[in-house]
Write a protein that holds these residues in place. Sequence first.
Motif, PDB file in Angstrom:
ATOM      1  N   SER A   1       6.480   4.205   6.825  1.00 24.91           N
ATOM      2  CA  SER A   1       5.634   5.343   7.153  1.00 24.91           C
ATOM      3  C   SER A   1       4.322   4.843   7.757  1.00 24.91           C
ATOM      4  O   SER A   1       3.848   3.756   7.440  1.00 24.91           O
ATOM      5  CB  SER A   1       5.353   6.183   5.903  1.00 24.91           C
ATOM      6  OG  SER A   1       4.667   5.416   4.939  1.00 24.91           O
TER       7      SER A   1
ATOM      8  N   ASP B   1       0.244   4.772   8.781  1.00 23.53           N
ATOM      9  CA  ASP B   1      -1.077   5.113   8.254  1.00 23.53           C
ATOM     10  C   ASP B   1      -2.132   4.466   9.139  1.00 23.53           C
ATOM     11  O   ASP B   1      -1.816   3.851  10.162  1.00 23.53           O
ATOM     12  CB  ASP B   1      -1.233   4.689   6.788  1.00 23.53           C
ATOM     13  CG  ASP B   1      -1.057   3.191   6.578  1.00 23.53           C
ATOM     14  OD1 ASP B   1      -1.293   2.417   7.528  1.00 23.53           O
ATOM     15  OD2 ASP B   1      -0.681   2.778   5.470  1.00 23.53           O
TER      16      ASP B   1
ATOM     17  N   ARG C   1       0.829  -1.210   0.000  1.00 22.14           N
ATOM     18  CA  ARG C   1       0.000   0.000   0.000  1.00 22.14           C
ATOM     19  C   ARG C   1       0.860   1.256   0.000  1.00 22.14           C
ATOM     20  O   ARG C   1       0.606   2.207  -0.755  1.00 22.14           O
ATOM     21  CB  ARG C   1      -0.913  -0.053   1.228  1.00 22.14           C
ATOM     22  CG  ARG C   1      -1.853   1.108   1.383  1.00 22.14           C
ATOM     23  CD  ARG C   1      -2.817   0.868   2.536  1.00 22.14           C
ATOM     24  NE  ARG C   1      -2.149   0.800   3.841  1.00 22.14           N
ATOM     25  CZ  ARG C   1      -2.079  -0.289   4.601  1.00 22.14           C
ATOM     26  NH1 ARG C   1      -2.605  -1.415   4.186  1.00 22.14           N
ATOM     27  NH2 ARG C   1      -1.472  -0.255   5.773  1.00 22.14           N
ATOM     28  N   ARG C   2       1.883   1.265   0.832  1.00 25.28           N
ATOM     29  CA  ARG C   2       2.696   2.474   0.975  1.00 25.28           C
ATOM     30  C   ARG C   2       3.638   2.681  -0.205  1.00 25.28           C
ATOM     31  O   ARG C   2       3.833   3.814  -0.654  1.00 25.28           O
ATOM     32  CB  ARG C   2       3.471   2.404   2.290  1.00 25.28           C
ATOM     33  CG  ARG C   2       2.565   2.459   3.500  1.00 25.28           C
ATOM     34  CD  ARG C   2       3.250   2.019   4.776  1.00 25.28           C
ATOM     35  NE  ARG C   2       2.320   1.959   5.883  1.00 25.28           N
ATOM     36  CZ  ARG C   2       2.622   1.509   7.093  1.00 25.28           C
ATOM     37  NH1 ARG C   2       3.856   1.061   7.336  1.00 25.28           N
ATOM     38  NH2 ARG C   2       1.723   1.477   8.051  1.00 25.28           N
ATOM     39  N   THR C   3       4.218   1.617  -0.718  1.00 30.34           N
ATOM     40  CA  THR C   3       5.114   1.760  -1.861  1.00 30.34           C
ATOM     41  C   THR C   3       4.346   2.180  -3.113  1.00 30.34           C
ATOM     42  O   THR C   3       4.872   2.930  -3.946  1.00 30.34           O
ATOM     43  CB  THR C   3       5.876   0.454  -2.121  1.00 30.34           C
ATOM     44  OG1 THR C   3       4.952  -0.642  -2.213  1.00 30.34           O
ATOM     45  CG2 THR C   3       6.864   0.169  -1.007  1.00 30.34           C
ATOM     46  N   ARG C   4       3.111   1.735  -3.254  1.00 30.78           N
ATOM     47  CA  ARG C   4       2.289   2.160  -4.404  1.00 30.78           C
ATOM     48  C   ARG C   4       1.998   3.646  -4.334  1.00 30.78           C
ATOM     49  O   ARG C   4       1.813   4.305  -5.365  1.00 30.78           O
ATOM     50  CB  ARG C   4       0.989   1.369  -4.446  1.00 30.78           C
ATOM     51  CG  ARG C   4       1.163  -0.084  -4.877  1.00 30.78           C
ATOM     52  CD  ARG C   4      -0.172  -0.799  -4.966  1.00 30.78           C
ATOM     53  NE  ARG C   4      -1.041  -0.191  -5.957  1.00 30.78           N
ATOM     54  CZ  ARG C   4      -2.291  -0.594  -6.195  1.00 30.78           C
ATOM     55  NH1 ARG C   4      -2.801  -1.607  -5.505  1.00 30.78           N
ATOM     56  NH2 ARG C   4      -3.014  -0.014  -7.113  1.00 30.78           N
ATOM     57  N   ARG C   5       1.944   4.189  -3.115  1.00 31.00           N
ATOM     58  CA  ARG C   5       1.715   5.633  -2.966  1.00 31.00           C
ATOM     59  C   ARG C   5       3.010   6.421  -3.037  1.00 31.00           C
ATOM     60  O   ARG C   5       3.013   7.646  -2.892  1.00 31.00           O
ATOM     61  CB  ARG C   5       1.023   5.911  -1.625  1.00 31.00           C
ATOM     62  CG  ARG C   5      -0.384   5.370  -1.505  1.00 31.00           C
ATOM     63  CD  ARG C   5      -1.144   6.099  -0.392  1.00 31.00           C
ATOM     64  NE  ARG C   5      -0.483   5.971   0.895  1.00 31.00           N
ATOM     65  CZ  ARG C   5      -0.923   5.204   1.903  1.00 31.00           C
ATOM     66  NH1 ARG C   5      -2.030   4.481   1.734  1.00 31.00           N
ATOM     67  NH2 ARG C   5      -0.280   5.158   3.043  1.00 31.00           N
ATOM     68  N   GLY C   6       4.142   5.710  -3.228  1.00 34.18           N
ATOM     69  CA  GLY C   6       5.425   6.378  -3.289  1.00 34.18           C
ATOM     70  C   GLY C   6       5.970   6.765  -1.931  1.00 34.18           C
ATOM     71  O   GLY C   6       6.852   7.635  -1.844  1.00 34.18           O
ATOM     72  N   GLU C   7       5.483   6.109  -0.865  1.00 31.23           N
ATOM     73  CA  GLU C   7       5.925   6.410   0.484  1.00 31.23           C
ATOM     74  C   GLU C   7       6.888   5.337   0.975  1.00 31.23           C
ATOM     75  O   GLU C   7       7.021   4.273   0.376  1.00 31.23           O
ATOM     76  CB  GLU C   7       4.715   6.499   1.431  1.00 31.23           C
ATOM     77  CG  GLU C   7       3.699   7.561   1.046  1.00 31.23           C
ATOM     78  CD  GLU C   7       2.463   7.510   1.921  1.00 31.23           C
ATOM     79  OE1 GLU C   7       2.374   6.565   2.737  1.00 31.23           O
ATOM     80  OE2 GLU C   7       1.593   8.385   1.788  1.00 31.23           O
TER      81      GLU C   7
END
Length: 386
Positions: A314, A316, A304-310
């Motif tokens: 991090s 959430d 989820r986070r890598t798809r958002r570029g995070e």
Amino acid sequence: MGQLPAVSNVLPVREYLLVALTAAVVTFLLVGLVRKLAFRIGAVAYPRQRDVHVKPMPRMGGLAMYGGVLGGMLLAHQLPVLRSAFDFSYDPYAVIVGGGVIVLVGVLDDRFELDSLTKLAGQVTAAGILVLFGLQWLYFWVPWGDDGAGTGSLLVLDQNQGAILSVLLAVTMINAMNFVDGLDGLAAGIGLIAATATCVFSIGLLSNNGGDVGAYPPALIAATLAGACLGFLPHNFNPARIFMGDSGSMLIGLMLAASTVSASGKINYESVRATDVLGLLSPLVVVAAVLFVPMLDLLMAVVRRTRRGESPFSADKMHLHHRLLEIGHSQRRAVLLIYLWAGVLAFGAVALTLFDVVVVVWCLGIGLLLALLVSAIPRLREVRRT
């Protein structure tokens, strides 16, 4: 270490129970002192947007849990049968030293909120200590290849491969438990369930191996962890009076990794029938089941986070427990539901290695169906109303 004796006819179940109870009592009594210390030094979790709690809460509960583990280990060292776990293996010492390192890193994070790279370095160091003491995964059965009977083969890793695999497993397990620690009592309960299942599996190894004292350490590690989680849970279940913090969640992950890796090396593959695939794969099956819930949460968070570029580290508010709250479950019910999922999977996997497969598969299927229906009740009610 002395020469490992072939077998012992004693199955020290009562000694394991006594050790777990001691770890639970010591942890329960230490929590009050640790709670005061956390307030005094400022190891306090203040509510943030992604948090569920609404008032400042002391952290560092893992320090009390580590005290319980030490208490359980000290008692085991004095017991007539379980003392063999220390005489013929370095595994308990590895957990004591590695656990101390990971708790120290966690305490520093609970107080100063370390950056992710520093925490990762501490996790790798603690996992490396396990390997230095000889606690590593060196072989397991795979269903391909040919061992002479055409039924698969035993995959043997060299020291470097075993060390890398063991460190990766430990670090992954540490972070999985860290990620899942988001509701009151959640990580402590999952740790209790997973450790108890691992202990039962290890005691099953003792029985199947004729009481081989080489199988004492994994059950001992799991029993002390289960006791520590049990002693901490009354203080941490909703409404919580203290959080375990990273010092606790990372300790649970490290000890679960240590107990499963220790148990993996105690399988007597020669005594397992070549056609008994579950028996041959039992270490991998149990590890996968024990890890399933926290690992699923970790994997979903990373994707989820890598798809958002995070960054994968991090924070959430979309973990499994957050999703259960979102669909209408209360905090307590969400925690109990995750307990149910973890218990069905962990104990179902252990039962597969010990009892009749057909019966266990039916019971496991019914348990999973029940867990699914209970989890979906708020959605079903909403659909019915609309």
